[in-house]
Design a protein around this motif. Sequence first.
Motif, PDB file in Angstrom:
ATOM      1  N   GLU A  36      47.200 -11.627   9.844  1.00  0.00           N
ATOM      2  CA  GLU A  36      46.823 -12.697  10.757  1.00  0.00           C
ATOM      3  C   GLU A  36      47.999 -13.630  11.005  1.00  0.00           C
ATOM      4  O   GLU A  36      47.815 -14.756  11.447  1.00  0.00           O
ATOM      5  CB  GLU A  36      45.627 -13.471  10.219  1.00  0.00           C
ATOM      6  CG  GLU A  36      44.357 -12.649  10.149  1.00  0.00           C
ATOM      7  CD  GLU A  36      43.760 -12.351  11.515  1.00  0.00           C
ATOM      8  OE1 GLU A  36      44.119 -13.011  12.486  1.00  0.00           O
ATOM      9  OE2 GLU A  36      42.933 -11.419  11.602  1.00  0.00           O
ATOM     10  N   GLY A  37      49.195 -13.192  10.668  1.00  0.00           N
ATOM     11  CA  GLY A  37      50.387 -13.965  10.970  1.00  0.00           C
ATOM     12  C   GLY A  37      50.341 -15.368  10.399  1.00  0.00           C
ATOM     13  O   GLY A  37      50.081 -15.564   9.217  1.00  0.00           O
ATOM     14  N   ALA A  38      50.543 -16.328  11.291  1.00  0.00           N
ATOM     15  CA  ALA A  38      50.683 -17.711  10.847  1.00  0.00           C
ATOM     16  C   ALA A  38      49.403 -18.284  10.257  1.00  0.00           C
ATOM     17  O   ALA A  38      49.429 -19.344   9.649  1.00  0.00           O
ATOM     18  CB  ALA A  38      51.120 -18.564  12.028  1.00  0.00           C
ATOM     19  N   GLN A  39      48.271 -17.588  10.441  1.00  0.00           N
ATOM     20  CA  GLN A  39      47.034 -18.146   9.902  1.00  0.00           C
ATOM     21  C   GLN A  39      46.929 -17.977   8.400  1.00  0.00           C
ATOM     22  O   GLN A  39      46.088 -18.593   7.760  1.00  0.00           O
ATOM     23  CB  GLN A  39      45.826 -17.463  10.554  1.00  0.00           C
ATOM     24  CG  GLN A  39      45.732 -17.703  12.041  1.00  0.00           C
ATOM     25  CD  GLN A  39      44.577 -16.962  12.668  1.00  0.00           C
ATOM     26  OE1 GLN A  39      43.562 -16.709  12.047  1.00  0.00           O
ATOM     27  NE2 GLN A  39      44.734 -16.614  13.926  1.00  0.00           N
ATOM     28  N   LYS A 113      42.810 -20.949   1.085  1.00  0.00           N
ATOM     29  CA  LYS A 113      42.724 -21.137   2.535  1.00  0.00           C
ATOM     30  C   LYS A 113      41.701 -20.171   3.108  1.00  0.00           C
ATOM     31  O   LYS A 113      41.856 -18.959   2.963  1.00  0.00           O
ATOM     32  CB  LYS A 113      44.094 -20.907   3.168  1.00  0.00           C
ATOM     33  CG  LYS A 113      44.139 -21.317   4.616  1.00  0.00           C
ATOM     34  CD  LYS A 113      45.555 -21.279   5.148  1.00  0.00           C
ATOM     35  CE  LYS A 113      45.562 -21.620   6.624  1.00  0.00           C
ATOM     36  NZ  LYS A 113      46.876 -21.457   7.214  1.00  0.00           N
ATOM     37  N   ILE A 116      39.127 -17.353   9.021  1.00  0.00           N
ATOM     38  CA  ILE A 116      37.873 -16.990   9.665  1.00  0.00           C
ATOM     39  C   ILE A 116      38.154 -16.325  11.001  1.00  0.00           C
ATOM     40  O   ILE A 116      39.302 -16.176  11.393  1.00  0.00           O
ATOM     41  CB  ILE A 116      36.962 -18.218   9.842  1.00  0.00           C
ATOM     42  CG1 ILE A 116      37.652 -19.250  10.707  1.00  0.00           C
ATOM     43  CG2 ILE A 116      36.596 -18.809   8.500  1.00  0.00           C
ATOM     44  CD1 ILE A 116      36.782 -20.406  11.073  1.00  0.00           C
ATOM     45  N   GLY A 117      37.117 -15.950  11.668  1.00  0.00           N
ATOM     46  CA  GLY A 117      37.262 -15.369  12.999  1.00  0.00           C
ATOM     47  C   GLY A 117      36.945 -13.891  13.042  1.00  0.00           C
ATOM     48  O   GLY A 117      37.002 -13.279  14.098  1.00  0.00           O
ATOM     49  N   HIS A 120      34.026 -13.369  15.272  1.00  0.00           N
ATOM     50  CA  HIS A 120      34.058 -14.116  16.533  1.00  0.00           C
ATOM     51  C   HIS A 120      33.732 -13.184  17.688  1.00  0.00           C
ATOM     52  O   HIS A 120      34.390 -12.178  17.880  1.00  0.00           O
ATOM     53  CB  HIS A 120      35.432 -14.733  16.734  1.00  0.00           C
ATOM     54  CG  HIS A 120      35.566 -15.480  18.017  1.00  0.00           C
ATOM     55  ND1 HIS A 120      34.773 -16.569  18.313  1.00  0.00           N
ATOM     56  CD2 HIS A 120      36.354 -15.298  19.098  1.00  0.00           C
ATOM     57  CE1 HIS A 120      35.092 -17.020  19.516  1.00  0.00           C
ATOM     58  NE2 HIS A 120      36.040 -16.266  20.008  1.00  0.00           N
ATOM     59  N   ARG A 430      28.292 -27.332  17.606  1.00  0.00           N
ATOM     60  CA  ARG A 430      28.914 -27.859  16.400  1.00  0.00           C
ATOM     61  C   ARG A 430      28.152 -27.242  15.245  1.00  0.00           C
ATOM     62  O   ARG A 430      27.020 -27.622  14.971  1.00  0.00           O
ATOM     63  CB  ARG A 430      28.788 -29.381  16.397  1.00  0.00           C
ATOM     64  CG  ARG A 430      29.520 -30.071  15.307  1.00  0.00           C
ATOM     65  CD  ARG A 430      28.633 -30.512  14.183  1.00  0.00           C
ATOM     66  NE  ARG A 430      29.440 -31.233  13.211  1.00  0.00           N
ATOM     67  CZ  ARG A 430      29.280 -31.136  11.906  1.00  0.00           C
ATOM     68  NH1 ARG A 430      28.336 -30.403  11.423  1.00  0.00           N
ATOM     69  NH2 ARG A 430      30.049 -31.793  11.099  1.00  0.00           N
ATOM     70  N   PHE A 434      30.822 -24.246   9.917  1.00  0.00           N
ATOM     71  CA  PHE A 434      32.212 -24.253  10.366  1.00  0.00           C
ATOM     72  C   PHE A 434      32.968 -25.430   9.738  1.00  0.00           C
ATOM     73  O   PHE A 434      34.085 -25.286   9.264  1.00  0.00           O
ATOM     74  CB  PHE A 434      32.240 -24.356  11.894  1.00  0.00           C
ATOM     75  CG  PHE A 434      33.615 -24.356  12.505  1.00  0.00           C
ATOM     76  CD1 PHE A 434      34.393 -23.222  12.455  1.00  0.00           C
ATOM     77  CD2 PHE A 434      34.113 -25.485  13.119  1.00  0.00           C
ATOM     78  CE1 PHE A 434      35.662 -23.217  13.024  1.00  0.00           C
ATOM     79  CE2 PHE A 434      35.380 -25.484  13.684  1.00  0.00           C
ATOM     80  CZ  PHE A 434      36.151 -24.351  13.645  1.00  0.00           C
ATOM     81  N   THR A 435      32.335 -26.594   9.741  1.00  0.00           N
ATOM     82  CA  THR A 435      32.972 -27.759   9.144  1.00  0.00           C
ATOM     83  C   THR A 435      32.878 -27.712   7.629  1.00  0.00           C
ATOM     84  O   THR A 435      33.810 -28.105   6.936  1.00  0.00           O
ATOM     85  CB  THR A 435      32.307 -29.040   9.678  1.00  0.00           C
ATOM     86  OG1 THR A 435      31.995 -28.847  11.042  1.00  0.00           O
ATOM     87  CG2 THR A 435      33.228 -30.219   9.542  1.00  0.00           C
ATOM     88  N   GLN A 438      35.522 -26.161   5.282  1.00  0.00           N
ATOM     89  CA  GLN A 438      36.771 -26.890   5.040  1.00  0.00           C
ATOM     90  C   GLN A 438      36.789 -27.546   3.675  1.00  0.00           C
ATOM     91  O   GLN A 438      37.830 -27.949   3.180  1.00  0.00           O
ATOM     92  CB  GLN A 438      36.962 -27.985   6.090  1.00  0.00           C
ATOM     93  CG  GLN A 438      37.218 -27.465   7.455  1.00  0.00           C
ATOM     94  CD  GLN A 438      37.553 -28.600   8.388  1.00  0.00           C
ATOM     95  OE1 GLN A 438      38.695 -28.927   8.591  1.00  0.00           O
ATOM     96  NE2 GLN A 438      36.532 -29.221   8.932  1.00  0.00           N
ATOM     97  N   VAL A 466      29.874 -19.810  11.728  1.00  0.00           N
ATOM     98  CA  VAL A 466      31.259 -20.258  11.604  1.00  0.00           C
ATOM     99  C   VAL A 466      32.087 -19.698  12.757  1.00  0.00           C
ATOM    100  O   VAL A 466      32.845 -20.407  13.405  1.00  0.00           O
ATOM    101  CB  VAL A 466      31.848 -19.803  10.254  1.00  0.00           C
ATOM    102  CG1 VAL A 466      33.324 -20.091  10.193  1.00  0.00           C
ATOM    103  CG2 VAL A 466      31.130 -20.495   9.115  1.00  0.00           C
ATOM    104  N   ASP A 467      31.935 -18.412  13.024  1.00  0.00           N
ATOM    105  CA  ASP A 467      32.809 -17.762  13.993  1.00  0.00           C
ATOM    106  C   ASP A 467      32.255 -17.790  15.419  1.00  0.00           C
ATOM    107  O   ASP A 467      33.009 -17.755  16.367  1.00  0.00           O
ATOM    108  CB  ASP A 467      33.028 -16.292  13.590  1.00  0.00           C
ATOM    109  CG  ASP A 467      33.833 -16.193  12.321  1.00  0.00           C
ATOM    110  OD1 ASP A 467      34.465 -17.193  11.962  1.00  0.00           O
ATOM    111  OD2 ASP A 467      33.823 -15.138  11.679  1.00  0.00           O
ATOM    112  N   ARG A 468      30.972 -17.863  15.534  1.00  0.00           N
ATOM    113  CA  ARG A 468      30.291 -17.879  16.831  1.00  0.00           C
ATOM    114  C   ARG A 468      30.833 -16.815  17.769  1.00  0.00           C
ATOM    115  O   ARG A 468      31.526 -17.062  18.724  1.00  0.00           O
ATOM    116  CB  ARG A 468      30.404 -19.254  17.483  1.00  0.00           C
ATOM    117  CG  ARG A 468      29.379 -20.199  16.946  1.00  0.00           C
ATOM    118  CD  ARG A 468      29.819 -21.609  17.120  1.00  0.00           C
ATOM    119  NE  ARG A 468      30.955 -21.850  16.268  1.00  0.00           N
ATOM    120  CZ  ARG A 468      31.987 -22.630  16.561  1.00  0.00           C
ATOM    121  NH1 ARG A 468      32.025 -23.240  17.679  1.00  0.00           N
ATOM    122  NH2 ARG A 468      32.971 -22.779  15.725  1.00  0.00           N
TER     123      ARG A 468
END
Lengths: 468, 163
Positions: A36-39, A113, A116-117, A120, A430, A434-435, A438, A466-468
């Motif tokens: 996921e590279g920078a994620q 860390k 997610i996604g 999605h 919202r 998802f929140t 964190q 979370v990913d919707r």
Amino acid sequence: MSTTEEVTAEADAFDEAPVSTPDTPSYAVFIPNTDEGAQLLKPRSQTTARELMREVGSVLRMSEAEAAQLGELPEDPEEDQTMIINMGPQHPSTHGVLRLMLEMRGEEVLRCKPIIGYLHTGMEKTAESLTFMQGGTNVTRMDYLSPFNNELVFSMATETLLGVTDEIPERAVWIRMLMSELNRMSSHLLFMATNGMDLGAVSMMIYGWREREEVLRFFQEVTGLRMNHNYIRPGGVAADLPVGWRDGVLRLLDLIPPRLDEYDILMTGQPIWRERLQGVGVITPNEALALGATGPIVRSTGVPWDLRRDMPYLKYDEMEFDVIVGSYGDAFDRYAIRLAEIRESMKIVRQILEAMPEGNYRIQDKKVTPPPRARIDESMEALIHHFKIFTEGFKVPEGEVYVGIESPRGEVGCYIASDGSPNPYRMHMRDASFTNIQCLPHMMRGGLVADAVAVISSVDPVLGGVDR
Amino acid sequence: MDGAAEGTPKMHGCPVTQSHGQEVIHPTREQYLDVAKSLADEGYTMALDLCGVDYLQHMSRPLPYGIVPERFEVVVQLLDIGNRRRTRLRVQVPESDPVVASLFDLHPGIEAPERETYDMFGIEFDDHPDLTRILMPEDWDGHPLRKDFGLGSIPVQFKEVHA
């Protein structure tokens, strides 16, 4: 044949993948599929100081003394003493496809860390091409363990835009409340099951699913489906409660309390259970509020915040119930709160049974509501009306609105911007999970990897939301 | 809503409107961070949500006098637990320079929603500690919730079979 040029290109593409020869197949080619590279969570040497401070939690609103203390924690070792490992996305305790990258020193979690996604599917984009009428089928699939709450918040936002909030028939309001409370019970019962499973109480998993299934059976009687109901719609509900619904609810109210008492015997008072949960994943009220956590997480820290009581919607202001709060903000508090909330929900359901009025189950505004099925056979106008409303939908006036309600996991909110067409111009959900995820890095820091499982479980994230 | 300059009520120097009984504050990009700070001092200590809206196909939306409509909007939902009230910030963000200040230092919980908005709309948040994609893959082209993002479609298999 392998030239130098090819090798260089390959190394660039796969980020230092080992060079493979035809004889010895290298699995490095599969790495790009999961990268996921920078994620990703990066080693300390590649992380900026600010980002590192964030990951260890110093950005939270704490007093200077607390922040200074955090900087002195003996837990920031040299890089060669730690190891970054993946947990998930297919780990059974990650409740779907949550991927956590953990920096470990031995058994100890230093940084974490969530990535997610993986689930999605662009549901917010999909919502823009569905009418307000069809929107319920979409939102109900987001947080799939509390479908009624998603439908409810979407319908309430649409009704606010239409300006018909006050015209919703009494019976529809009470049916909505009945269903969302039963939904809270089914969701928390599933939490009991998964929480038990994650901590090794496998029999609890079976019991939790069993009781939840009883509630879902009632949902099936009412809506035709166990999940993804599309039952609460703008203007009311899709159908009236079936004959004999009262018996179905009473059966649940008789069945579940003794089972909850069994849970108490099996888990609440049990030393092993308490050892696994008490003092694990502690979060302070300030941290929870700063991180935007809602629902059982913020209540476990002792903040009595429940939208049902504090910003009542539907008829919750007429209900007698307690807001359950914890005092330590640990995983045990979150477990106990959910268990107690099942009992509170049953209290509310009992009051709903007494108060359920007769009347229409949906608004009689012809603009929003399709004609009854029987009318279509005898009236041409009804047929045209039915056709129009199902092909074009109804137009919703221009404007924007945000509505938030208390779902089992915290505040679920719906922001809709309308441009006056039958489709939402923009719909944003919202989602509480998802929140809430964190909070994971702050709950896990300094704990053991076995506790990490308990922490994820106690946050009760639903990755569909979370990913919707 | 298009009232004269004096007609619009103000809060912290920003026009305030009502949308279906909900309070909406319209700060400019320059005012945004200061307004959020002042509101936090007044009790709005929780930032529940932040999302973007792409108004490319609906530029004529009603806005208070003095606010120039731009393509993007950043919408923030604030909550005051002590006084049980909500408010909403709507910030106009131009297409040519889609950058807004990050609320991260004020509300750490806004980190993930800001990343999501960056991912979906390409709106950048100044001073965000980790502005990477969150839902889409890292190598994805474009920002899917923009209105000019091409929608794809997959052929449905049963049509092929019966054709």
